[in-house]
Structures are given as C-alpha cells and as structure tokens.
Design an enzyme around this catalytic site. Sequence first.
Site, PDB file in Angstrom:
ATOM      1  N   ARG A 116      60.260-123.261  25.212  1.00 29.97           N
ATOM      2  CA  ARG A 116      61.123-122.743  25.935  1.00 29.97           C
ATOM      3  C   ARG A 116      62.575-123.427  25.719  1.00 29.97           C
ATOM      4  O   ARG A 116      62.579-124.521  25.997  1.00 29.97           O
ATOM      5  CB  ARG A 116      60.852-123.002  27.420  1.00 29.97           C
ATOM      6  CG  ARG A 116      62.153-122.708  28.367  1.00 29.97           C
ATOM      7  CD  ARG A 116      61.658-122.686  30.076  1.00 29.97           C
ATOM      8  NE  ARG A 116      60.888-121.259  30.039  1.00 29.97           N
ATOM      9  CZ  ARG A 116      60.674-120.827  31.386  1.00 29.97           C
ATOM     10  NH1 ARG A 116      60.874-121.430  32.276  1.00 29.97           N
ATOM     11  NH2 ARG A 116      59.999-119.695  31.697  1.00 29.97           N
ATOM     12  N   HIS A 143      61.704-112.940  26.944  1.00 30.82           N
ATOM     13  CA  HIS A 143      60.615-113.699  27.734  1.00 30.82           C
ATOM     14  C   HIS A 143      59.204-112.945  27.329  1.00 30.82           C
ATOM     15  O   HIS A 143      58.880-112.159  28.432  1.00 30.82           O
ATOM     16  CB  HIS A 143      61.224-113.859  29.222  1.00 30.82           C
ATOM     17  CG  HIS A 143      60.213-114.893  29.922  1.00 30.82           C
ATOM     18  ND1 HIS A 143      59.229-115.579  29.472  1.00 30.82           N
ATOM     19  CD2 HIS A 143      60.286-115.256  31.246  1.00 30.82           C
ATOM     20  CE1 HIS A 143      58.589-116.410  30.225  1.00 30.82           C
ATOM     21  NE2 HIS A 143      59.377-116.249  31.388  1.00 30.82           N
ATOM     22  N   GLN A 146      56.052-113.283  29.675  1.00 34.77           N
ATOM     23  CA  GLN A 146      56.577-112.853  31.063  1.00 34.77           C
ATOM     24  C   GLN A 146      56.142-111.095  30.999  1.00 34.77           C
ATOM     25  O   GLN A 146      55.446-110.529  31.848  1.00 34.77           O
ATOM     26  CB  GLN A 146      57.822-112.668  31.482  1.00 34.77           C
ATOM     27  CG  GLN A 146      58.303-112.391  32.988  1.00 34.77           C
ATOM     28  CD  GLN A 146      57.464-113.228  34.011  1.00 34.77           C
ATOM     29  OE1 GLN A 146      57.513-114.389  34.169  1.00 34.77           O
ATOM     30  NE2 GLN A 146      56.649-112.259  34.677  1.00 34.77           N
ATOM     31  N   ASP A 233      65.388-109.607  38.993  1.00 36.47           N
ATOM     32  CA  ASP A 233      65.418-111.019  38.375  1.00 36.47           C
ATOM     33  C   ASP A 233      66.511-111.816  38.867  1.00 36.47           C
ATOM     34  O   ASP A 233      67.791-111.035  39.441  1.00 36.47           O
ATOM     35  CB  ASP A 233      65.260-111.151  36.967  1.00 36.47           C
ATOM     36  CG  ASP A 233      65.248-112.588  36.282  1.00 36.47           C
ATOM     37  OD1 ASP A 233      64.986-113.265  36.899  1.00 36.47           O
ATOM     38  OD2 ASP A 233      65.392-112.857  34.991  1.00 36.47           O
ATOM     39  N   CYS A 272      59.878-111.655  38.274  1.00 39.70           N
ATOM     40  CA  CYS A 272      59.234-112.578  37.271  1.00 39.70           C
ATOM     41  C   CYS A 272      58.952-114.187  38.000  1.00 39.70           C
ATOM     42  O   CYS A 272      58.318-114.884  37.816  1.00 39.70           O
ATOM     43  CB  CYS A 272      59.855-112.905  36.356  1.00 39.70           C
ATOM     44  SG  CYS A 272      61.822-113.201  36.393  1.00 39.70           S
ATOM     45  N   ARG A 300      50.167-114.447  34.203  1.00 45.03           N
ATOM     46  CA  ARG A 300      50.754-115.254  33.189  1.00 45.03           C
ATOM     47  C   ARG A 300      49.608-115.922  32.539  1.00 45.03           C
ATOM     48  O   ARG A 300      49.599-116.143  31.254  1.00 45.03           O
ATOM     49  CB  ARG A 300      51.952-116.276  33.789  1.00 45.03           C
ATOM     50  CG  ARG A 300      53.001-115.636  34.303  1.00 45.03           C
ATOM     51  CD  ARG A 300      53.925-114.989  33.341  1.00 45.03           C
ATOM     52  NE  ARG A 300      54.249-115.985  32.261  1.00 45.03           N
ATOM     53  CZ  ARG A 300      55.374-116.882  32.214  1.00 45.03           C
ATOM     54  NH1 ARG A 300      56.170-116.805  33.479  1.00 45.03           N
ATOM     55  NH2 ARG A 300      55.539-117.599  31.319  1.00 45.03           N
TER      56      ARG A 300
HETATM   57  N1   CP Z   1      58.742-116.624  35.452  1.00 37.28           N
HETATM   58  C1   CP Z   1      58.760-117.786  34.817  1.00 37.28           C
HETATM   59  O1   CP Z   1      58.626-118.029  33.548  1.00 37.28           O
HETATM   60  O2   CP Z   1      58.944-118.854  35.608  1.00 37.28           O
HETATM   61  P1   CP Z   1      58.856-120.424  35.334  1.00 37.28           P
HETATM   62  O3   CP Z   1      60.662-120.493  34.969  1.00 37.28           O
HETATM   63  O4   CP Z   1      58.827-121.213  36.487  1.00 37.28           O
HETATM   64  O5   CP Z   1      58.293-120.947  34.103  1.00 37.28           O
HETATM   65  N1  NVA Z   2      66.147-114.776  33.699  1.00 41.76           N
HETATM   66  C1  NVA Z   2      65.678-115.942  34.024  1.00 41.76           C
HETATM   67  C2  NVA Z   2      64.180-116.015  34.115  1.00 41.76           C
HETATM   68  C3  NVA Z   2      63.353-117.203  34.587  1.00 41.76           C
HETATM   69  C4  NVA Z   2      62.235-117.266  34.426  1.00 41.76           C
HETATM   70  C5  NVA Z   2      66.059-117.179  33.524  1.00 41.76           C
HETATM   71  O1  NVA Z   2      66.329-117.233  32.106  1.00 41.76           O
HETATM   72  O2  NVA Z   2      66.489-118.143  33.993  1.00 41.76           O
END
Ligand code: CP
Ligand code: NVA
Length: 313
Positions: A116, A143, A146, A233, A272, A300
């Site tokens: 990530r 993502h 997700q 989101d 999400c 997930r």
């Molecule tokens: N939706 C998601 O990726 O959650 P986290 O940021 O908690 O991993």
């Molecule tokens: N769009 C958000 C998603 C978090 C899971 C971010 O990138 O922070």
Amino acid sequence: MDLASYKPKGKLEHKHLLTLADYSVNEIYEILSCALKLKFMQKKGKKHEYLKGKTLAMIFAKSSTRTRISFEQGIRQLGGYPMFLSSSDIQLGRGETIHDTVMVMNRFNIDGIMIRTFKQDDLNELAQYGNMPIINGLTDDYHPCQALADILTVYEAFGSFQGIKLAYFGDGNNVAHSLMLAGAKVGMEVCICSPDGYGPNPQVLEEAQKFGKVWVTSDVDAAAKDANVIYSDVFFSMGQEKSKEKENALMPYQVNAELMQKTAKDSVFMHCLPAHRGEEVTAEVIDSPRSVIFEQAENRLHAQKAVMYLLMK
Ligand code: CP
Ligand code: NVA
C-alpha cells in the site's frame, strides 16, 4: 457471460495484481469463483491451507485497518505467514530505493508482496525487479482488491451483474477508478457522479468505457435514477491535503436519505470504509438496513485469499 456460467481454470494469466485495467473478465471471474469457494470452505470449517509455509510481505506506506487485517488473517488461514513491514520502520522510509529493497527481498524466499503506497510506478518497479507476485493494496490511482470485494458483494446481493446500475457519488479517486474498471468488465453500468473538477482520471474513464457502459455526470438525480448500488468514499483520500473548497464542492454529493429516495427500490448502500458520518454519507444511511458495508469488509478477506491463492500457489 455471467459468473454463474463461468468454468474456473484454477489459474490466472497474470503474475501480479497491479491494476484491474489489464485483467480480462475471465480473470476477474476466476478470482470471484475462487473467492466464493474459499468463503464456503471457511464457513464450513474446512481446512484450506493451500499456501502452507509461504510468506507474504506486507509493505504499508499509508495507514490501514481492513487491508492489513484481512491480508494478515487471509494468509494465515491459507497456512502461510504474514510479515508486516511499515515503511516507516524499514529503510524504505529513510530513502532506500524500491529497487534495492526488492532485490534484497528476492534473496529471502519471500513468496509474495502486498504493498500500500502512493505511486503506482513503485508497484511497476517491484514487479520489474521482484521474483515474486506483487499485489496492490491501494495506491493513489487504484484499489483493485477493494473493487474485487465490492463486486463480489454486489453479486451476492443481486445474484447477477447484468442489469445492475452502480452509482458512485463523490471524489473520482482510486476507489472510483477500480470500481469503473471492475464494474464495466463484469457487465454492470457504472456512473460516477462528481462535481466539476473532481471527476475520475479521463484516461481511466476511457479505458473502462471500452468494456461497458461507464459515464460521468455532475447531475445527482440522473445518477441516482434506477441505481441499484449506491457507493461513496471519503472526500479526502490518504495523502491529500484537506481544503474547504473541495469539501464545499463535494457536500451536495453526500449520500443521504433524500438521495436514497431517488434510487431503485431494492438499492443497497456501499462504502469501502473508513467512513466519515455527516460528510460523504449520513449516519442514517450508513447504519440503515440497506447498508452492506460490513459484508463488503468481510469480502475483502475472501477476495484477497483468492488473489493470494491464484498468484502464490
Ligand atoms: N477499505 C480499506 O482499504 O480500508 P483500510 O484503509 O482500513 O485498509
Ligand atoms: N480513497 C481512500 C480509500 C481508503 C480505503 C483513500 O485512498 O484514502
């Protein structure tokens, strides 16, 4: 072809999951079929240690609750080991290059890397130099894990992708991009409803439009009309600076009871997570019986176990 008639092959063409842009519908169905099978086995208490003894390194340059826990728990349930690496604790956070990091990991029998981070290019570099599968656990652009869990949730809720309209309200961000690609490929109509200046990346839109009905509008009523899946989101993704201007622009796109009224009778609400109640969605909607946010979160685990199994076995 819908998922129900897909015959699983037990493998993917790709070595990595960097984005769903280059995945075929068959590969997406392969992952979803495998996820449903693994979910069934887990619910029945049947052992499924298909990755016994394998190690998944998990590099996090941004915070996470769901991604971290689901990958960690997922690899354990498959008989393997998670190795949690916060980028601030390893030398990557002090300027060591991605190249050197992965060249070193190549020497330690690491069977897969979930990362990530910010730049999608960092994943391309890992894939170029690493000798193991690379899985995207969120970048500024995409993502994919997700989106896989999301479409699995839609399939479970409606039993099909055909004739389903998904309307996403808010910032045209990483989550929106992956939803557009995944949704279009499996045959859903995907509408991204954003204020001017905050829509999705035009190149991603163009790519998604090659596969299905994907459109962008700033008209909330048009987006909500007959929509079966309502998605939102956060206004500000990780790494983005907060601004009053963006907040004011996005506020009219909040998913609230009035907006839900305009959607299809059987519509579900998805997010999400993490969510900010009172910003992109009201507490009334996210905590209502129409909300499937925790099914989504659970999926997930199942979707990512399928990704790990198919890429790392
Ligand atoms: N939706 C998601 O990726 O959650 P986290 O940021 O908690 O991993
Ligand atoms: N769009 C958000 C998603 C978090 C899971 C971010 O990138 O922070």
